[in-house]
Design an enzyme around this catalytic site. Structure first.
Site, PDB file in Angstrom:
ATOM      1  N   HIS A   1     -50.391 -98.863 -32.748  1.00 15.72           N
ATOM      2  CA  HIS A   1     -50.504 -99.477 -31.423  1.00 15.72           C
ATOM      3  C   HIS A   1     -51.785-100.290 -31.387  1.00 15.72           C
ATOM      4  O   HIS A   1     -52.808 -99.890 -31.952  1.00 15.72           O
ATOM      5  CB  HIS A   1     -50.552 -98.386 -30.343  1.00 15.72           C
ATOM      6  CG  HIS A   1     -51.161 -98.835 -29.047  1.00 15.72           C
ATOM      7  ND1 HIS A   1     -52.459 -98.539 -28.702  1.00 15.72           N
ATOM      8  CD2 HIS A   1     -50.655 -99.566 -28.025  1.00 15.72           C
ATOM      9  CE1 HIS A   1     -52.721 -99.055 -27.515  1.00 15.72           C
ATOM     10  NE2 HIS A   1     -51.656 -99.686 -27.087  1.00 15.72           N
TER      11      HIS A   1
ATOM     12  N   SER B   1     -50.093-106.700 -26.180  1.00 16.45           N
ATOM     13  CA  SER B   1     -49.895-105.295 -26.490  1.00 16.45           C
ATOM     14  C   SER B   1     -48.781-105.168 -27.511  1.00 16.45           C
ATOM     15  O   SER B   1     -47.740-105.818 -27.377  1.00 16.45           O
ATOM     16  CB  SER B   1     -49.533-104.511 -25.224  1.00 16.45           C
ATOM     17  OG  SER B   1     -49.319-103.138 -25.518  1.00 16.45           O
TER      18      SER B   1
ATOM     19  N   HIS C   1     -59.837 -96.704 -40.271  1.00 18.16           N
ATOM     20  CA  HIS C   1     -61.077 -96.490 -39.526  1.00 18.16           C
ATOM     21  C   HIS C   1     -62.185 -97.419 -40.007  1.00 18.16           C
ATOM     22  O   HIS C   1     -63.024 -97.866 -39.198  1.00 18.16           O
ATOM     23  CB  HIS C   1     -61.500 -95.028 -39.627  1.00 18.16           C
ATOM     24  CG  HIS C   1     -60.742 -94.133 -38.697  1.00 18.16           C
ATOM     25  ND1 HIS C   1     -61.066 -94.008 -37.366  1.00 18.16           N
ATOM     26  CD2 HIS C   1     -59.658 -93.335 -38.902  1.00 18.16           C
ATOM     27  CE1 HIS C   1     -60.230 -93.160 -36.781  1.00 18.16           C
ATOM     28  NE2 HIS C   1     -59.362 -92.746 -37.696  1.00 18.16           N
TER      29      HIS C   1
ATOM     30  N   ASN D   1     -53.814-103.180 -28.507  1.00 19.49           N
ATOM     31  CA  ASN D   1     -53.770-104.082 -27.359  1.00 19.49           C
ATOM     32  C   ASN D   1     -55.150-104.616 -27.038  1.00 19.49           C
ATOM     33  O   ASN D   1     -56.173-103.985 -27.337  1.00 19.49           O
ATOM     34  CB  ASN D   1     -53.121-103.428 -26.134  1.00 19.49           C
ATOM     35  CG  ASN D   1     -54.067-102.520 -25.384  1.00 19.49           C
ATOM     36  OD1 ASN D   1     -54.859-102.978 -24.567  1.00 19.49           O
ATOM     37  ND2 ASN D   1     -53.998-101.228 -25.661  1.00 19.49           N
ATOM     38  N   VAL D   2     -55.157-105.804 -26.470  1.00 19.69           N
ATOM     39  CA  VAL D   2     -56.375-106.421 -25.928  1.00 19.69           C
ATOM     40  C   VAL D   2     -55.992-106.996 -24.573  1.00 19.69           C
ATOM     41  O   VAL D   2     -54.899-107.525 -24.400  1.00 19.69           O
ATOM     42  CB  VAL D   2     -56.931-107.521 -26.852  1.00 19.69           C
ATOM     43  CG1 VAL D   2     -57.627-106.918 -28.058  1.00 19.69           C
ATOM     44  CG2 VAL D   2     -55.836-108.479 -27.327  1.00 19.69           C
TER      45      VAL D   2
ATOM     46  N   GLY E   1     -43.817-105.112 -13.622  1.00 22.69           N
ATOM     47  CA  GLY E   1     -43.662-105.900 -14.831  1.00 22.69           C
ATOM     48  C   GLY E   1     -42.251-105.750 -15.389  1.00 22.69           C
ATOM     49  O   GLY E   1     -41.406-105.039 -14.834  1.00 22.69           O
ATOM     50  N   ARG E   2     -41.993-106.421 -16.498  1.00 24.71           N
ATOM     51  CA  ARG E   2     -40.662-106.363 -17.103  1.00 24.71           C
ATOM     52  C   ARG E   2     -40.476-105.019 -17.790  1.00 24.71           C
ATOM     53  O   ARG E   2     -41.141-104.709 -18.784  1.00 24.71           O
ATOM     54  CB  ARG E   2     -40.472-107.503 -18.089  1.00 24.71           C
ATOM     55  CG  ARG E   2     -39.118-107.482 -18.777  1.00 24.71           C
ATOM     56  CD  ARG E   2     -38.785-108.839 -19.364  1.00 24.71           C
ATOM     57  NE  ARG E   2     -37.653-108.777 -20.280  1.00 24.71           N
ATOM     58  CZ  ARG E   2     -36.388-108.627 -19.923  1.00 24.71           C
ATOM     59  NH1 ARG E   2     -36.080-108.503 -18.650  1.00 24.71           N
ATOM     60  NH2 ARG E   2     -35.428-108.603 -20.829  1.00 24.71           N
TER      61      ARG E   2
ATOM     62  N   HIS F   1     -42.812 -99.186 -34.756  1.00 19.67           N
ATOM     63  CA  HIS F   1     -42.249 -97.931 -35.237  1.00 19.67           C
ATOM     64  C   HIS F   1     -41.486 -98.211 -36.534  1.00 19.67           C
ATOM     65  O   HIS F   1     -40.362 -98.715 -36.502  1.00 19.67           O
ATOM     66  CB  HIS F   1     -41.290 -97.338 -34.194  1.00 19.67           C
ATOM     67  CG  HIS F   1     -41.961 -96.860 -32.946  1.00 19.67           C
ATOM     68  ND1 HIS F   1     -42.788 -95.754 -32.920  1.00 19.67           N
ATOM     69  CD2 HIS F   1     -41.932 -97.344 -31.673  1.00 19.67           C
ATOM     70  CE1 HIS F   1     -43.228 -95.572 -31.693  1.00 19.67           C
ATOM     71  NE2 HIS F   1     -42.730 -96.511 -30.918  1.00 19.67           N
TER      72      HIS F   1
END
Length: 299
Positions: A104, A90, A143, A106-107, A257-258, A94
């Site tokens: 952003h 993830s 896109h 994530n997979v 999680g952390r 910025h």
């Protein structure tokens, strides 16, 4: 289902993306290896006050536990209470320059197991763009890259995942999108493991192609205090979404999680104003009128 294969790909994806981002920014990302008491851990790669990125993080995690957190079983209540294993990458970036959008990606891969039952597994992920000052060229490029990532797997995926992204990254309490969207998918196991994993890999592999050209075009544009102030104001919307709606944030916190890695997605400088809106016809107002609208950018 091949968890080691997924882990190897995700770890390599993190390394490849960080290597390229370090070249773009010119500042090294710190490497923070963490362990989760309940099982598993991860590697956070982060930069603060870089030359291009004011804050950025690319997280790899591989955690497991005895009970699936509520955020992960909300869409599949029949899986509540199962043990779980989840892997993922993830990232959130910025930039300093207000003309460069936040991004952003994530997979992820979930496995939910129960004694004397076949394991349930699924992939998820996507990428989306959050500009502060919109450029048609950038939106179309992003896109188009999202469409290219899915094209070889079937023409139906891009419109479906684009619509899913538009619906998911939406601030209901503001009645506005978080950004201009991209693609998003979850609970995905269509066509079997090999097909689903290949599609997920393609999304991860297309991230840099979708974002890097935009950074290169915009990061040297001149800006002033007005643009930085508007950027900080709009970043508030990003914070609101991540803390109120984002399932990844909820899962990370619910699964112990952390925290530093989970909340690295939040921008370092943010402002809120009471009932403020930009002057009609201004560059700032164009963000709302021209970009934060339901739109087919590839039409």
């Amino acid at each position: 289902m091949d968890i080691p294969q997924v882990r190897d790909y995700f770890a390599d994806l993190q390394s490849r993306i960080v290597e390229r981002l370090e070249a773009i920014d010119g500042k090294a990302f710190v490497r923070d290896v963490w362990q989760r008491p309940e099982g598993g851990g991860g590697i956070t790669r982060a930069v603060e006050q870089g030359n291009v990125f004011e804050r950025g993080g690319v997280n790899f995690s591989h955690v497991h536990g005895d009970k699936l957190p509520p955020s992960a079983s909300a869409g599949r209540p029949q899986l509540a209470g199962r043990s779980f294993e989840v892997l993922g990458v993830s990232l959130v970036l910025h930039p300093i320059n207000p003309f460069v959008p936040t991004v952003h990606m994530n997979v992820r891969f979930f496995v939910a197991q129960k004694e004397r039952a076949d394991p349930a597994w699924w992939f998820g992920g996507g990428m989306d763009l959050t500009p502060y000052y919109g450029f048609n060229e950038d939106a179309i490029h992003f896109h188009r890259t999202c469409r290219d990532a899915l094209a070889t797997f079937g023409a139906e995926y891009h419109p479906r995942f684009k619509r899913w992204c538009d619906e998911y990254f939406y601030l209901k309490h503001r009645s506005e999108p978080r950004g201009i969207g991209g693609i998003f998918f979850d609970d995905f196991n269509e066509g079997g493991f090999d097909h689903s994993f290949a599609l997920t890999r393609s999304v991860g592999d297309h991230f840099l192609a979708g974002y890097e050209p935009i950074v290169q075009r915009r990061s040297k544009l001149p800006y002033g205090e007005r643009e930085r102030d508007f950027q900080a104001y709009r970043r508030g919307r990003y914070v609101e979404f991540n803390l109120v709606y984002d399932r990844g944030t909820l899962f990370g916190l619910q699964s112990n999680g952390r925290t530093e890695a989970i909340l690295m997605s939040l921008p370092p400088v943010v402002k809120w104003r009471y009932d403020w809106s930009p002057e009609p016809g201004s560059a700032e107002s164009r963000l709302t009128t021209d970009f934060l609208v339901a739109r087919d950018w590839l039409a």
